[in-house]
Design a protein around this motif. Structure first.
Motif, mmCIF file in Angstrom:
data_model
loop_
_atom_site.group_PDB
_atom_site.id
_atom_site.type_symbol
_atom_site.label_atom_id
_atom_site.label_comp_id
_atom_site.label_asym_id
_atom_site.label_seq_id
_atom_site.Cartn_x
_atom_site.Cartn_y
_atom_site.Cartn_z
ATOM 1 N N GLU A 16 -32.635 7.019 -32.806
ATOM 2 C CA GLU A 16 -31.676 5.994 -33.395
ATOM 3 C C GLU A 16 -30.266 6.328 -32.952
ATOM 4 O OE1 GLU A 16 -32.426 3.267 -35.247
ATOM 5 O OE2 GLU A 16 -34.642 3.634 -35.686
ATOM 6 N N LEU A 17 -29.870 7.386 -32.611
ATOM 7 C CA LEU A 17 -28.538 7.968 -32.296
ATOM 8 C C LEU A 17 -27.670 8.022 -33.437
ATOM 9 C CD1 LEU A 17 -27.835 6.232 -28.909
ATOM 10 C CD2 LEU A 17 -28.642 8.485 -29.390
ATOM 11 N N VAL A 18 -28.261 8.281 -34.649
ATOM 12 C CA VAL A 18 -27.547 8.229 -35.969
ATOM 13 C C VAL A 18 -27.902 9.485 -36.661
ATOM 14 C CG1 VAL A 18 -26.991 7.187 -38.324
ATOM 15 C CG2 VAL A 18 -27.520 5.791 -36.075
ATOM 16 N N PHE A 42 -16.954 6.573 -33.962
ATOM 17 C CA PHE A 42 -18.225 6.819 -34.497
ATOM 18 C C PHE A 42 -18.647 6.565 -35.674
ATOM 19 C CE2 PHE A 42 -17.284 8.553 -29.982
ATOM 20 C CZ PHE A 42 -18.186 8.279 -29.375
ATOM 21 N N LEU A 57 -20.159 5.212 -38.601
ATOM 22 C CA LEU A 57 -20.988 3.941 -39.027
ATOM 23 C C LEU A 57 -20.776 3.660 -40.596
ATOM 24 C CD1 LEU A 57 -23.803 4.673 -36.992
ATOM 25 C CD2 LEU A 57 -22.211 3.140 -36.151
ATOM 26 N N GLN A 87 -26.019 2.724 -41.783
ATOM 27 C CA GLN A 87 -26.533 3.603 -40.836
ATOM 28 C C GLN A 87 -27.077 3.135 -39.568
ATOM 29 O OE1 GLN A 87 -28.273 4.124 -44.182
ATOM 30 N NE2 GLN A 87 -26.314 5.306 -44.553
ATOM 31 N N MET A 118 -25.760 0.545 -35.920
ATOM 32 C CA MET A 118 -24.657 0.504 -34.948
ATOM 33 C C MET A 118 -23.898 -0.644 -35.165
ATOM 34 S SD MET A 118 -25.029 2.839 -32.422
ATOM 35 C CE MET A 118 -26.346 4.171 -32.632
ATOM 36 N N SER A 143 -22.044 8.558 -42.181
ATOM 37 C CA SER A 143 -23.070 8.348 -41.086
ATOM 38 C C SER A 143 -22.220 7.934 -39.733
ATOM 39 C CB SER A 143 -23.725 7.025 -41.339
ATOM 40 O OG SER A 143 -24.472 7.274 -42.410
ATOM 41 N N LYS A 201 -22.395 7.863 -35.419
ATOM 42 C CA LYS A 201 -23.189 7.318 -34.086
ATOM 43 C C LYS A 201 -23.029 8.670 -33.421
ATOM 44 C CE LYS A 201 -23.200 4.642 -29.814
ATOM 45 N NZ LYS A 201 -22.410 3.643 -29.118
ATOM 46 N N LEU A 234 -24.341 -1.206 -27.241
ATOM 47 C CA LEU A 234 -24.786 -0.092 -27.453
ATOM 48 C C LEU A 234 -23.931 1.270 -26.481
ATOM 49 C CD1 LEU A 234 -26.890 2.115 -28.620
ATOM 50 C CD2 LEU A 234 -27.946 1.413 -26.345
ATOM 51 N N ASP A 237 -29.185 -1.420 -30.222
ATOM 52 C CA ASP A 237 -28.572 -1.459 -31.411
ATOM 53 C C ASP A 237 -29.181 -1.782 -32.590
ATOM 54 O OD1 ASP A 237 -27.645 -3.809 -30.957
ATOM 55 O OD2 ASP A 237 -26.090 -3.307 -29.673
#
Lengths: 363, 492
Positions: free
Chosen positions: A68-70, A128, A130, A147, A149, A175, A177, B163, B382
Motif C-alpha cells: 500500500e506504500l503506507v 508524504f 497522509l 491512511q 494516498m 501516517s 506515504k 501515485l 492510489d
C-alpha cells in the motif's frame, strides 16, 4: 482478505491517554508545555519555556503494508526504527528526514517538517504526510487525513501540523506515504565555480534525468542519480564526472549537518531561494543543497541584512543554529499574515499551552 | 425554478455599489443570465444566486468581497464550473463570484521551473504554454481541457498520474488570496517552503471556504523522455487487484495504474473502439515513464508480473498512436458509461487497495438490491474508486435510490479504512457522510479554523464541513454499526 497486509507490531507502548492527561493538567494549572521527542532538534526554533512533555514513550509502528506504500507510527518511534522496518521491505522515507546525530523521532521529524537532500526531487516531509492523530489545545484527541494516498475530506490539518513546531498540538500518530528504494544509486563529482554550479544544477533539473541530490560545497558539485539501473547508467553518460566512492556517508553528512562545513562557532543560516538565483552577496561561507534552493550560510552578518538579501531574491531565511535564539529566528511575517497565524494558533490552542514562543514571539 | 428575492432593496443597493468598481457587463442579475450559473458539474443540485459577478482584475475581486463583507452577503467562488460535488452551487441569498475572467498566465520562469498564473487559467493551457520548453504541469484531472487551476487548488484535484506525481497540493508553490474582508495575503514563492504555518496545504482543498485565491505559482516538471503502457485483461477482479499490489511490491511506481470493470470496459469499447477485451472481468492499464532505458526495462518487468498474477492477456502499445488509444478508452469511461443510461452518478471514495475485492463484491450486492447498475472505474495505484451509478431521473424514485446507493458506497469506503472523497471534494454532495468520517470534536476544530479565516462565515457557507446539528439529524436517520456517532447532540 488481508493476505497482502502486514502488521508490524514492534514496541506497542501506547501512552496517548497519559499524554492527554498531562495536557489536561497543564490546562488546569495554566502551565506551558515544551514538547520533546528524542531531543535531537531541541536547538531548532526560538527558546521556549514550560514544562517538558515527553513523547518518547509513545512509540511503535502501528501499521505498515508495503504494497500500500503506507506506514503509520506513533510519534515517539525513533526514525531509525522506522527506516529499518522500511529497509527490510526495500522501501524508504523519500524525504530523508535529518537525524542530526541524535535519537530523532517521527514526531520531531514531522513537527519540524525538515527534509534532507532528496527533497527537491522526491518531495518534502509534508508531501508524504497522509494523516495524523493529534491532541489539540483543549486536550481532545482528533484524527485528520487518513491512511490512503488520495483524501480531500475536510481541511488538511495533518499537513498544517507539519512544520508547525508543535505550536498547534501534540502529534500522537502519523501516517506517511513511503516509496520503494531505487534499484541503483550513484554520485558524480565535478569541479565548478559557484555560478557554474547553480547554472548546471538548474539545467539538469529541466531535463528528464533521475536526479536525487545536487549539492555544491564551494568547489565540488555532487550529483546523485537514483532509479532503475539502465536510467542511472544513461544519466551518468550524459552528465559526466567522477564517481564518488563513499557516497552514502557524504549525503548523510549533508543531511545531518556532520559535514566539515557545519563545524565552528559562527551562526548557521538557512537561506531558501528560487533555485536558479545567482550567488548572493552576503559575506560568509556557503554550502548549496537542493539544487541551489536551500543555501547554508555560516556568517556573523546582521540578521536584517541577511533578511533583506533573501527577500530581494524572493526567498526567506531561518537562523538555523546559534545566534540569538530569543529574537526572530524565522523570517518575519507581514502584519496581516502574522495576525492570521495568531488566529490559527488560537483556533487550535486557545490557551497557548503548546511550545509557547517557539516559532514566533507571542505564540 | 423561481428566483427568490428576499431583499430586493439590498440587491439593488449592492448592484449600485458594485457598479462603482466593476463594468456593468461584469454584473449579471437577469434571471436568464443567472441560469447559466445555477449548477456546476453536479447538476442534480441547482440554485439561482442573487447575483453573478465576473471581475477581470484582482482589484475588482477585492471590491466585490469588501462590499459583500460589509453587508454580510455570502460569496461562492466558481472556476470553470466542472466540479463534481456541488462545491460551486450558488447561495440563493449570495453572490456567485466567477473567477473565469482572471485567465492570464502572468509569468513563466523556465530556470526555476515555475509559472505564475491567475485562477481562471485552464489546467491544460499551462502544459500547452510550457510545452516548447520541454516542461509540463503534472496533475491532470479528466476535465483538464476545461477545468481551471483555481478550481483545482480549491478541490486539491488529482488525475491519473497521482501515485507518481502527486495531487495539486504537491505541485503548487505559492498562493495569493484575498480574505473575506478584502485583504491580500501571499504564501510561498519561488523558494521551497514558506516561513510560518503551511497555509498552502491548508488552503489547498479548502473548497472556497477559507479565502479567494487570485494567483497561483505552479511547479513545472520536465516531460519524461518516453511513456509506454501495458494493457492486461483478467477474468477476475481480485487477480487484477493482486497484480496491482505485486507491481508496487516489486519497487515499481507506475506513472498511471488504472482498472476498469466489465461494464465500464464494454461501454468504453463501444464508444471509442480502444481495442479492449470486452469479455474480461477487469482490465489494468499500467503506464511507465522516464528515461528510455528505464522504461524498456520496467515494461518487461511489468509484463512478467501481470502474467504471473494470472492475466489472460497482456499487450503493450506498439506505437504512440496505440498508447493514446488505450488511454482514450479510459479517459472516455465516464461519458461512455453515461450512454448506458439516461443519467449517472459518479462516486469518489478511496480505499486501502487490499480491500478492493471485498469492496467490489459489496458494491455489486448493493447494486443488485437497489436495482441500479454500477460500473467501476478505479485509479488502482492510489486506491481511488469511481463507481458510476446508472439511473433514470425521469423515473420516480430513481434519483433518490441512486443517492442512497451512493451514500451506502461511501459509508463502505469509510468502514474499510478509506475516505468519502479522494479528489472530487465534499461540496454539498457528501456533507452528510462527513459526519461518519469525522468525530464531533474534529468537526468543531474545522469550524474553529474556518472562523480564523472567515469570522463572519461568508465564504461558501453550508459546504464541505457539516454543522453538528446536521450530523445529529443525519445520525438519527442512519444509526451506524449500532452506535450513534453524535450521542451528545440534541436530536430534532
Amino acid at each position: 482478505m488481508g493476505n497482502q497486509t502486514e502488521r508490524v507490531a514492534t514496541d506497542t507502548l501506547d501512552s496517548s491517554e497519559l499524554l492527554q492527561e498531562q495536557v489536561r493538567a497543564a490546562l488546569r494549572s495554566g502551565t506551558g508545555l515544551q514538547i520533546s521527542g528524542g531531543g535531537s532538534k531541541s536547538f531548532y526554533g526560538r527558546r521556549v519555556s514550560g514544562v517538558t512533555l515527553s513523547t518518547a514513550a509513545h512509540r511503535g509502528i502501528v501499521g505498515y503494508d508495503p504494497s500500500e506504500l503506507v506506514l503509520t507510527a506513533r510519534c515517539g518511534t525513533p526514525l531509525s526504527e522506522i527506516e529499518a522496518a522500511l529497509a527490510e521491505r526495500n522501501q524508504m522515507l523519500a524525504f530523508e528526514p535529518p537525524h542530526f546525530g541524535g535519537a530523532a523521532t517521527l514526531g520531531g521529524a514531522i513537527a519540524t517538517g525538515l527534509s534532507g537532500p532528496r527533497r527537491p526531487y522526491a518531495g518534502s516531509a509534508r508531501d508524504f504526510v497522509l494523516g495524523a492523530k493529534i491532541i489539540n489545545g483543549q486536550a481532545e484527541v482528533l484524527a485528520f487525513g487518513g491512511q490512503v494516498m488520495k483524501n480531500v475530506a475536510g481541511y488538511d490539518v495533518a499537513r498544517l501540523m507539519t512544520g508547525a513546531l508543535g505550536t498547534l498540538g501534540v502529534l500522537l500518530e502519523v501516517s506517511l506515504k513511503v516509496l520503494p528504494r531505487p534499484a541503483a544509486e550513484l554520485t558524480l563529482v565535478q569541479h565548478r565555480t559557484p555560478a557554474e554550479a547553480i547554472d548546471v544544477m538548474n539545467i539538469w533539473a529541466r531535463r528528464p534525468l533521475p536526479l536525487s541530490g545536487c549539492c555544491f560545497d564551494g568547489d565540488r558539485l555532487y550529483v546523485r542519480l537514483s532509479g532503475a539501473e539502465p536510467a542511472v547508467r544513461a544519466a551518468h553518460d550524459r552528465i559526466g564526472g567522477e564517481i564518488l566512492k563513499d557516497d552514502r556517508s557524504f549525503w548523510l553528512s549533508v543531511r545531518d549537518q556532520q559535514h566539515a562545513f557545519f563545524d565552528g562557532p559562527l551562526p548557521l543560516w538557512r537561506v531558501a531561494v528560487p533555485p536558479a538565483t545567482p550567488p548572493l552577496d552576503i559575506p560568509g561561507k556557503w554550502l548549496l543543497d537542493w539544487g541551489g534552493s536551500q543555501r547554508w550560510l555560516r556568517s556573523d552578518a546582521d540578521a536584517p541584512a541577511i533578511h533583506r538579501h533573501a527577500s530581494r531574491a524572493g526567498g526567506h531565511v531561518t537562523l538555523f543554529r546559534g545566534g540569538d535564539r530569543s529574537g526572530d529566528v524565522f523570517h518575519p511575517l507581514v502584519p496581516d499574515l502574522m495576525e492570521l497565524h495568531r488566529r490559527i494558533k488560537a483556533a487550535m490552542d486557545p490557551e497557548q499551552v503548546f511550545n509557547p514562543g517557539r516559532m514566533y514571539a507571542g505564540f | 425554478m423561481v428566483t427568490r428575492d428576499l431583499n430586493p432593496h439590498m440587491r439593488r443597493e449592492l448592484i449600485r455599489t458594485l457598479r462603482r468598481s466593476l463594468p456593468a457587463a461584469a454584473i449579471l442579475h437577469d434571471p436568464e443570465a443567472l441560469r447559466a450559473y445555477e449548477c456546476d458539474g453536479l447538476s442534480a443540485y441547482r440554485e439561482l444566486p442573487m447575483l453573478v459577478v465576473l471581475p477581470e482584475t484582482v482589484e475588482q475581486v477585492r471590491a466585490v468581497l469588501a462590499a459583500c463583507s460589509e453587508r454580510g452577503i455570502p460569496v461562492v467562488a466558481r472556476g470553470a464550473g466542472t466540479g463534481l460535488s456541488g462545491g460551486a452551487l450558488p447561495n440563493a441569498d449570495g453572490v456567485l463570484l466567477s473567477l473565469a475572467k482572471l485567465n492570464r498566465i502572468l509569468e513563466i520562469d523556465e530556470h526555476n521551473r515555475i509559472a505564475r498564473v491567475q485562477p481562471g487559467v485552464r489546467n491544460l493551457a499551462i502544459s500547452e504554454a510550457v510545452a516548447p520548453l520541454g516542461l509540463y504541469y503534472a496533475p491532470d484531472p479528466s476535465s483538464q481541457i476545461a477545468c481551471s487551476i483555481g478550481g483545482n487548488v480549491a478541490e486539491n484535484a488529482g488525475g491519473i498520474h497521482c501515485l507518481k506525481y502527486g495531487l495539486t497540493v504537491h505541485n503548487i508553490q505559492a498562493l495569493t488570496f484575498l480574505t473575506p474582508d478584502g485583504r491580500l495575503l501571499a504564501v510561498g514563492g519561488g523558494a521551497p517552503d514558506s516561513p510560518g504555518y503551511d497555509l498552502l496545504a491548508l488552503l489547498t482543498g479548502s473548497e472556497g471556504l477559507l479565502g479567494i485565491i487570485v494567483e497561483i505559482v505552479v511547479k513545472l516538471l520536465p516531460r519524461p523522455e518516453r511513456a509506454q503502457v501495458a494493457l492486461a485483461a483478467f477474468d477476475d477482479a481480485e487477480k487484477a487487484g493482486a497484480a496491482v499490489a505485486a507491481i508496487i511490491a516489486a519497487g515499481i511506481v507506475p506513472a498511471g495504474l488504472e482498472m476498469m470493470d466489465n461494464l465500464a470496459i464494454r461501454a468504453a469499447e463501444e464508444y471509442v473502439h480502444a481495442g479492449y477485451p470486452v469479455d474480461a472481468a477487469a482490465i489494468l492499464l499500467c503506464e511507465l515513464d522516464g528515461m528510455n532505458e528505464e522504461v524498456s526495462e520496467q515494461i518487461l518487468q511489468v509484463r512478467r508480473i501481470l502474467t504471473q498474477c494470472g492475466a489472460a492477456s497482456v499487450r503493450t502499445a506498439q506505437d504512440e498512436r496505440e498508447r493514446l488509444l488505450f488511454w482514450a478508452g479510459r479517459k472516455a469511461a465516464f461519458p461512455a458509461v453515461g450512454r448506458l443510461a439516461p443519467d449517472y452518478y459518479c462516486m469518489d471514495g478511496t480505499i486501502p487497495r487490499r480491500n478492493l475485492a471485498r469492496v467490489l463484491v459489496r458494491i455489486s450486492e448493493m447494486s443488485a438490491s437497489a436495482g441500479l447498475r454500477v460500473a467501476n472505474v478505479f485509479h488502482a495505484g492510489d486506491g481511488n474508486l469511481h463507481p458510476l451509478i446508472l439511473y433514470d431521473a425521469s423515473r420516480p424514485g430513481d434519483l433518490e435510490r441512486a443517492e442512497q446507493l451512493g451514500a451506502r458506497i461511501l459509508e463502505l469506503c469509510v468502514e474499510v479504512g478509506g475516505t468519502i472523497t479522494g479528489e472530487h471534494g465534499v461540496g454539498v454532495e457528501k456533507i452528510d457522510q462527513m459526519c461518519l468520517q469525522f468525530s464531533a470534536p474534529a468537526l468543531t476544530q474545522f469550524h474553529a479554523l474556518k472562523h480564523a479565516f472567515d469570522p463572519q462565515g461568508l465564504l461558501n457557507p453550508g459546504k464541505a464541513i457539516p454543522t453538528l446539528r446536521r450530523c445529529a439529524e443525519y445520525g438519527a436517520m442512519h444509526v451506524h454499526g449500532g452506535k450513534l456517532h453524535f450521542p451528545e447532540i440534541e436530536r430534532f
